[in-house]
Scaffold this motif. Structure first.
Motif, PDB file in Angstrom:
ATOM      1  N   TYR A  16       0.877  -1.179   0.000  1.00  9.33           N
ATOM      2  CA  TYR A  16       0.000   0.000   0.000  1.00  9.33           C
ATOM      3  C   TYR A  16       0.916   1.231   0.000  1.00  9.33           C
ATOM      4  O   TYR A  16       1.735   1.381   0.883  1.00  9.33           O
ATOM      5  CB  TYR A  16      -0.877  -0.080   1.256  1.00  9.33           C
ATOM      6  CG  TYR A  16      -1.289   1.195   1.951  1.00  9.33           C
ATOM      7  CD1 TYR A  16      -1.905   2.250   1.265  1.00  9.33           C
ATOM      8  CD2 TYR A  16      -1.121   1.322   3.331  1.00  9.33           C
ATOM      9  CE1 TYR A  16      -2.308   3.392   1.946  1.00  9.33           C
ATOM     10  CE2 TYR A  16      -1.539   2.464   4.018  1.00  9.33           C
ATOM     11  CZ  TYR A  16      -2.123   3.494   3.328  1.00  9.33           C
ATOM     12  OH  TYR A  16      -2.525   4.610   3.998  1.00  9.33           O
ATOM     13  N   LYS A  19      -2.356   7.609  -0.988  1.00  3.50           N
ATOM     14  CA  LYS A  19      -3.752   7.639  -0.519  1.00  3.50           C
ATOM     15  C   LYS A  19      -4.635   8.427  -1.469  1.00  3.50           C
ATOM     16  O   LYS A  19      -4.246   9.485  -1.942  1.00  3.50           O
ATOM     17  CB  LYS A  19      -3.825   8.305   0.853  1.00  3.50           C
ATOM     18  CG  LYS A  19      -2.937   7.678   1.891  1.00  3.50           C
ATOM     19  CD  LYS A  19      -3.158   8.290   3.272  1.00  3.50           C
ATOM     20  CE  LYS A  19      -2.069   7.827   4.221  1.00  3.50           C
ATOM     21  NZ  LYS A  19      -2.319   8.126   5.608  1.00  3.50           N
ATOM     22  N   ARG A  69      -3.052  11.934  16.930  1.00  2.00           N
ATOM     23  CA  ARG A  69      -3.540  10.836  16.093  1.00  2.00           C
ATOM     24  C   ARG A  69      -4.326   9.824  16.945  1.00  2.00           C
ATOM     25  O   ARG A  69      -5.371   9.315  16.538  1.00  2.00           O
ATOM     26  CB  ARG A  69      -2.321  10.184  15.447  1.00  2.00           C
ATOM     27  CG  ARG A  69      -2.636   9.199  14.383  1.00  2.00           C
ATOM     28  CD  ARG A  69      -1.353   8.856  13.644  1.00  2.00           C
ATOM     29  NE  ARG A  69      -1.580   7.748  12.737  1.00  2.00           N
ATOM     30  CZ  ARG A  69      -0.631   7.138  12.059  1.00  2.00           C
ATOM     31  NH1 ARG A  69       0.624   7.534  12.177  1.00  2.00           N
ATOM     32  NH2 ARG A  69      -0.907   6.134  11.258  1.00  2.00           N
ATOM     33  N   GLY A 137      -3.640   3.068   7.924  1.00  3.63           N
ATOM     34  CA  GLY A 137      -4.164   2.274   6.813  1.00  3.63           C
ATOM     35  C   GLY A 137      -3.886   0.788   7.003  1.00  3.63           C
ATOM     36  O   GLY A 137      -4.786  -0.057   6.992  1.00  3.63           O
ATOM     37  N   SER A 138      -2.606   0.464   7.210  1.00  8.84           N
ATOM     38  CA  SER A 138      -2.213  -0.951   7.275  1.00  8.84           C
ATOM     39  C   SER A 138      -2.806  -1.673   8.484  1.00  8.84           C
ATOM     40  O   SER A 138      -2.796  -2.904   8.536  1.00  8.84           O
ATOM     41  CB  SER A 138      -0.690  -1.065   7.280  1.00  8.84           C
ATOM     42  OG  SER A 138      -0.152  -0.276   8.322  1.00  8.84           O
ATOM     43  N   ARG A 141      -5.385  -4.499   8.087  1.00 10.52           N
ATOM     44  CA  ARG A 141      -4.952  -5.856   7.729  1.00 10.52           C
ATOM     45  C   ARG A 141      -4.539  -6.668   8.949  1.00 10.52           C
ATOM     46  O   ARG A 141      -4.312  -7.869   8.835  1.00 10.52           O
ATOM     47  CB  ARG A 141      -3.787  -5.782   6.728  1.00 10.52           C
ATOM     48  CG  ARG A 141      -4.130  -5.085   5.413  1.00 10.52           C
ATOM     49  CD  ARG A 141      -2.967  -5.167   4.421  1.00 10.52           C
ATOM     50  NE  ARG A 141      -1.733  -4.754   5.056  1.00 10.52           N
ATOM     51  CZ  ARG A 141      -0.854  -3.898   4.542  1.00 10.52           C
ATOM     52  NH1 ARG A 141      -1.047  -3.355   3.349  1.00 10.52           N
ATOM     53  NH2 ARG A 141       0.238  -3.592   5.205  1.00 10.52           N
ATOM     54  N   ASN A 188       5.332   7.528   7.497  1.00  3.56           N
ATOM     55  CA  ASN A 188       4.599   6.966   6.359  1.00  3.56           C
ATOM     56  C   ASN A 188       3.598   7.970   5.813  1.00  3.56           C
ATOM     57  O   ASN A 188       3.369   8.031   4.604  1.00  3.56           O
ATOM     58  CB  ASN A 188       3.871   5.689   6.775  1.00  3.56           C
ATOM     59  CG  ASN A 188       4.829   4.514   6.847  1.00  3.56           C
ATOM     60  OD1 ASN A 188       5.988   4.622   6.481  1.00  3.56           O
ATOM     61  ND2 ASN A 188       4.342   3.395   7.328  1.00  3.56           N
ATOM     62  N   HIS A 192       3.430   8.679   1.915  1.00  2.00           N
ATOM     63  CA  HIS A 192       2.239   8.446   1.080  1.00  2.00           C
ATOM     64  C   HIS A 192       1.916   9.680   0.231  1.00  2.00           C
ATOM     65  O   HIS A 192       1.508   9.569  -0.925  1.00  2.00           O
ATOM     66  CB  HIS A 192       1.025   8.136   1.958  1.00  2.00           C
ATOM     67  CG  HIS A 192       1.016   6.753   2.535  1.00  2.00           C
ATOM     68  ND1 HIS A 192       0.859   5.631   1.762  1.00  2.00           N
ATOM     69  CD2 HIS A 192       1.127   6.307   3.808  1.00  2.00           C
ATOM     70  CE1 HIS A 192       0.870   4.551   2.555  1.00  2.00           C
ATOM     71  NE2 HIS A 192       1.036   4.934   3.793  1.00  2.00           N
ATOM     72  N   ASP A 278       9.290  -2.742   4.384  1.00  2.00           N
ATOM     73  CA  ASP A 278       8.310  -1.669   4.290  1.00  2.00           C
ATOM     74  C   ASP A 278       9.056  -0.363   4.076  1.00  2.00           C
ATOM     75  O   ASP A 278      10.182  -0.372   3.599  1.00  2.00           O
ATOM     76  CB  ASP A 278       7.417  -1.669   5.533  1.00  2.00           C
ATOM     77  CG  ASP A 278       6.283  -2.680   5.386  1.00  2.00           C
ATOM     78  OD1 ASP A 278       5.975  -3.056   4.246  1.00  2.00           O
ATOM     79  OD2 ASP A 278       5.710  -3.068   6.399  1.00  2.00           O
TER      80      ASP A 278
END
Ligand code: DP6
Length: 325
Positions: A16, A19, A69, A137-138, A141, A188, A192, A278
């Motif tokens: 991924y 975005k 966050r 995002g990740s 998963r 990240n 992104h 990653d």
């Protein structure tokens, strides 16, 4: 009003990167990943009228915490339960935070599940995955079991991950190799955003659907050589995008490249091992479980290697009875 969850970090097999909607963490492309058995976040969450303020600690410290966050994520969950109660969150990672070992994935997955349970809400796996995605995002998963596919979707309600093969599907080992314990220089979130500035980014997006299909087939067939070839090519492609972003982001260290080359040599000598990484310097190596001990010994004696965490495919996020406070 207290609950504890454990979630595993996951490593992307098809990455991924970029975005469509940064606020909702809607990705530009779908991705595939596998949960890692020995990289975990354990998080206890309590809500109470007795707390005067929200408090967060990770690995027994309040330092280096992305507090805004975390509060934004807790606010989403408070809204779901229509509560204004303050929260206490205590979390422990069994690996270094923010070094490219996906602490945000396991962290937000465990936080989401524990907070939902602490408020007595009942959500399906899909709803938990949608919600975890909002934190990182990740993280979506790390909710389902085993090998997962995050379907990019087009809206908040259609972008989530589900199991494609369960954790017991394949006897592979995954060695997370630590070559650098410093905190990441570029988050990240920034990476992104920069993806779009690479002249090769649109080409990558066109290529991803085919790669996902091929990778799923390789896993289904347990075709390790094909799996490894697609894995390495996608990892390199991610870093081609970061190296050609404006400004360029260079994540690799000398030890990262040393291990990439070593994988090629080991393969020539008959040991099937393939790398990925990653957005960071740590190589993550895939081999068959029968070769894991031998590979670990070789990698441990390689220059620049600080530590290795050996994993197998793992289950999804779950509640546990042992609270951290
Ligand atoms: C390179 O999930 O950490 O690991 O959504 O901004 O929290 P945010 O990003 P994050 O990005 C992960 C990027 C990656 C590839 C991957 O895991 O698929």
């Amino acid at each position: 009003m207290k609950a504890t969850a454990i979630a595993h970090a996951n490593i992307a097999l098809i990455k991924y990167w970029g975005k469509k909607d940064p606020k909702l963490n809607l990705p530009e492309n779908s991705s595939l990943a596998v949960n890692l058995s020995n990289l975990t976040s354990t998080t206890t969450v309590a809500f109470s009228d007795d707390f005067d303020e929200d408090s967060f600690s990770i690995n027994a410290t309040r330092e280096n915490i992305e507090i805004e966050r975390l509060i934004a994520h807790i606010n989403l969950i408070r809204d779901l339960a229509s509560t204004k109660q303050k929260v206490k969150v205590v979390s422990e990672n069994n690996f270094p935070t923010a070094t490219g070992l996906a602490s945000s994935a396991s962290g937000f997955a465990a936080l989401t599940l524990a907070a939902i349970a602490a408020l007595g809400l009942k959500l399906s796996e899909k709803e938990l995955s949608l919600l975890a995605r909002r934190g990182a995002g990740s993280a979506c998963r790390s909710i389902p079991d085993g090998f997962t596919e995050w379907v990019a979707g087009t809206s908040d309600k259609t972008s989530y991950a589900q199991t494609v093969f369960d954790a017991n599907h394949w006897n592979i080992a995954i060695l997370a190799v630590i070559v650098n314990q410093e905190k990441k220089v570029v988050s990240n979130t920034v990476g992104h955003t920069l993806a779009q500035t690479s002249p090769f980014y649109q080409t990558r997006l066109l290529r991803v659907p085919k790669k996902i299909k091929a990778m799923k087939q390789a896993i289904e067939d347990k075709n390790f050589a094909l799996f490894g070839k697609i894995l390495e090519a996608d990892a390199i492609e991610l870093h081609v995008i970061t190296l050609t972003s404006d400004p360029a982001i260079i994540y690799w260290d000398p030890a990262t490249i040393r291990i990439m080359k070593l994988c090629q040599t080991l393969r020539q000598q008959g040991l099937p091992v393939y790398f990925t990484f990653d957005a960071g310097p740590q190589p993550v190596l895939f081999c068959l479980q029968k070769d894991a001990k031998k590979l670990e010994t070789i990698i441990r004696s390689t220059k620049g290697v600080l530590d290795i965490i050996v994993n197998k495919p793992a289950e999804g996020a779950r509640l546990i009875d042992k609270h951290l406070f």
